[in-house]
Design an enzyme around this catalytic site. Structure first.
Site, mmCIF file in Angstrom:
data_model
loop_
_atom_site.group_PDB
_atom_site.id
_atom_site.type_symbol
_atom_site.label_atom_id
_atom_site.label_comp_id
_atom_site.label_asym_id
_atom_site.label_seq_id
_atom_site.Cartn_x
_atom_site.Cartn_y
_atom_site.Cartn_z
ATOM 1 N N ASN A 12 0.860 -1.184 0.000
ATOM 2 C CA ASN A 12 0.000 0.000 0.000
ATOM 3 C C ASN A 12 0.900 1.238 0.000
ATOM 4 O OD1 ASN A 12 -1.837 2.018 0.469
ATOM 5 N ND2 ASN A 12 -2.374 1.372 2.552
ATOM 6 N N TRP A 13 1.026 1.838 -1.194
ATOM 7 C CA TRP A 13 1.947 2.982 -1.313
ATOM 8 C C TRP A 13 1.385 4.247 -0.678
ATOM 9 C CZ3 TRP A 13 3.828 2.801 -7.145
ATOM 10 C CH2 TRP A 13 4.531 1.604 -7.355
ATOM 11 N N LYS A 14 0.083 4.255 -0.387
ATOM 12 C CA LYS A 14 -0.590 5.469 0.120
ATOM 13 C C LYS A 14 -0.314 6.631 -0.843
ATOM 14 C CE LYS A 14 -0.293 3.433 4.633
ATOM 15 N NZ LYS A 14 -0.251 3.591 6.065
ATOM 16 N N HIS A 97 -9.679 1.188 4.795
ATOM 17 C CA HIS A 97 -8.413 1.449 5.494
ATOM 18 C C HIS A 97 -8.646 2.466 6.615
ATOM 19 C CE1 HIS A 97 -4.347 2.804 6.313
ATOM 20 N NE2 HIS A 97 -3.939 1.670 5.794
ATOM 21 N N GLU A 99 -7.047 4.951 7.580
ATOM 22 C CA GLU A 99 -6.855 6.362 7.203
ATOM 23 C C GLU A 99 -8.090 6.901 6.484
ATOM 24 O OE1 GLU A 99 -3.069 5.752 5.260
ATOM 25 O OE2 GLU A 99 -2.210 5.311 7.230
ATOM 26 N N GLU A 169 -5.699 -4.593 10.699
ATOM 27 C CA GLU A 169 -4.683 -3.567 10.868
ATOM 28 C C GLU A 169 -4.983 -2.763 12.130
ATOM 29 O OE1 GLU A 169 -2.589 -2.544 6.929
ATOM 30 O OE2 GLU A 169 -4.320 -1.261 7.106
ATOM 31 N N GLY A 175 2.107 2.699 10.764
ATOM 32 C CA GLY A 175 3.057 3.794 10.571
ATOM 33 C C GLY A 175 3.702 4.273 11.866
ATOM 34 N N SER A 215 3.085 -1.675 10.521
ATOM 35 C CA SER A 215 4.538 -1.699 10.749
ATOM 36 C C SER A 215 5.187 -3.052 10.476
ATOM 37 C CB SER A 215 4.867 -1.219 12.172
ATOM 38 O OG SER A 215 4.462 0.124 12.341
ATOM 39 N N GLY A 236 2.784 -0.917 4.386
ATOM 40 C CA GLY A 236 2.826 0.499 3.995
ATOM 41 C C GLY A 236 4.264 0.937 3.805
ATOM 42 N N GLY A 237 4.836 1.539 4.831
ATOM 43 C CA GLY A 237 6.180 2.125 4.761
ATOM 44 C C GLY A 237 7.227 1.234 4.104
#
Ligand code: PGA
Length: 252
Positions: A12-14, A97, A99, A169, A175, A215, A236-237
């Site tokens: 997930n590049w966001k 998600h 966010e 999640e 994150g 994470s 993600g990251g």
């Protein structure tokens, strides 16, 4: 749509990377010719058609959008429909998600409508849910996740639920560098399977993939991925660096 429980690592590049950076990242990841599991790239909408050109001839590699609107067309400025995503060759959509829930007001009802819209267009939803820190501290994490799952799956047939990819999640782990311990994650994944079973059937609950996200990084991936009820990761990251992402894939 595939109906089997299988290992999936999703990136997930966001809202990160230019198209050029994204293409380079995917090229570097796909230099690995022997992927041990399904790999999913979820770039921003603007990158989808370019990334599709690189991924389309690869087995086990899928393209996902990070969101969608549940209507197929209309006066919804700034939104993208599942018809449009399907038209671009997208195969999966991240829905719900945290966010989106927190920053953009996505409600349980909308998430349910989005999941239905995806399934109608033969797009596999990657349905995300998870508790906030205060809910875990107040021992409300099972109740919270149970409610989110019931809302998300409301009105879906057994056959439809079988096509959903689930992603637990915990919001406090996204994150933040704080990962759920393998014990905490496995316990919740087991609970999720019980919830799916009570909404559909035991057979469906046993056959759907449930990913963990929050994470995930090379240092913790193998411990998490070796849990019996964890079928993969939503990253993600660490999905923004080819080497980190490939180490997570290798941990499968
Ligand atoms: P993270 O994000 O790996 O950076 O914690 C995961 C996600 O939000 O899907």
């Amino acid at each position: 749509m595939s109906k089997n429980r299988r290992k999936i690592i999703a990136a997930n590049w966001k809202m990160n990377l230019t198209i050029g950076q994204g293409k380079e990242l995917v090229h570097n990841i796909l230099k690995e010719k022997d992927l041990p599991c399904e790999v999913v790239f979820a770039p921003p909408f603007t990158h989808l058609s370019e990334i599709k050109k690189i991924t389309s001839d690869r087995d086990k590699v899928f393209l996902a959008a990070q969101n969608c609107h549940h209507e197929s067309s209309g006066a919804f400025t700034g939104e993208i429909s599942t018809d449009m995503l399907k038209d671009m060759g997208v195969q999966m959509v991240i829905v719900g998600h945290s966010e989106r829930r927190e920053l953009f007001g996505d409600t349980g009802k909308w998430i349910n409508q989005k999941i239905k819209a995806c399934l109608k267009r033969n797009l596999q939803p990657i349905f995300c849910f998870g508790e906030k820190l205060e809910q875990r501290e107040q021992n409300q994490h099972f109740e919270t996740v149970g409610k989110q799952i019931k809302e998300g799956l409301s009105g879906l047939s057994e056959a439809q639920i079988q096509d959903v990819i689930f992603a637990y999640e915990p919001v406090w782990a996204i994150g933040t560098g704080h990962t759920a311990t393998p014990g905490q994650a496995e316990e919740m994944h087991q609970f999720v399977r019980e919830e799916i079973s009570s909404t559909s059937s035991d057979q469906v609950a046993r056959s759907v993939p449930i990913l963990y996200g929050g994470s995930v990084k090379p240092a913790n991936a193998s411990e998490l991925l070796s849990c019996p009820n964890i079928d993969g990761a939503l990253v993600g990251g660490a999905s923004l660096k080819a080497n980190d992402f490939l180490s997570i894939v290798a941990a499968v």
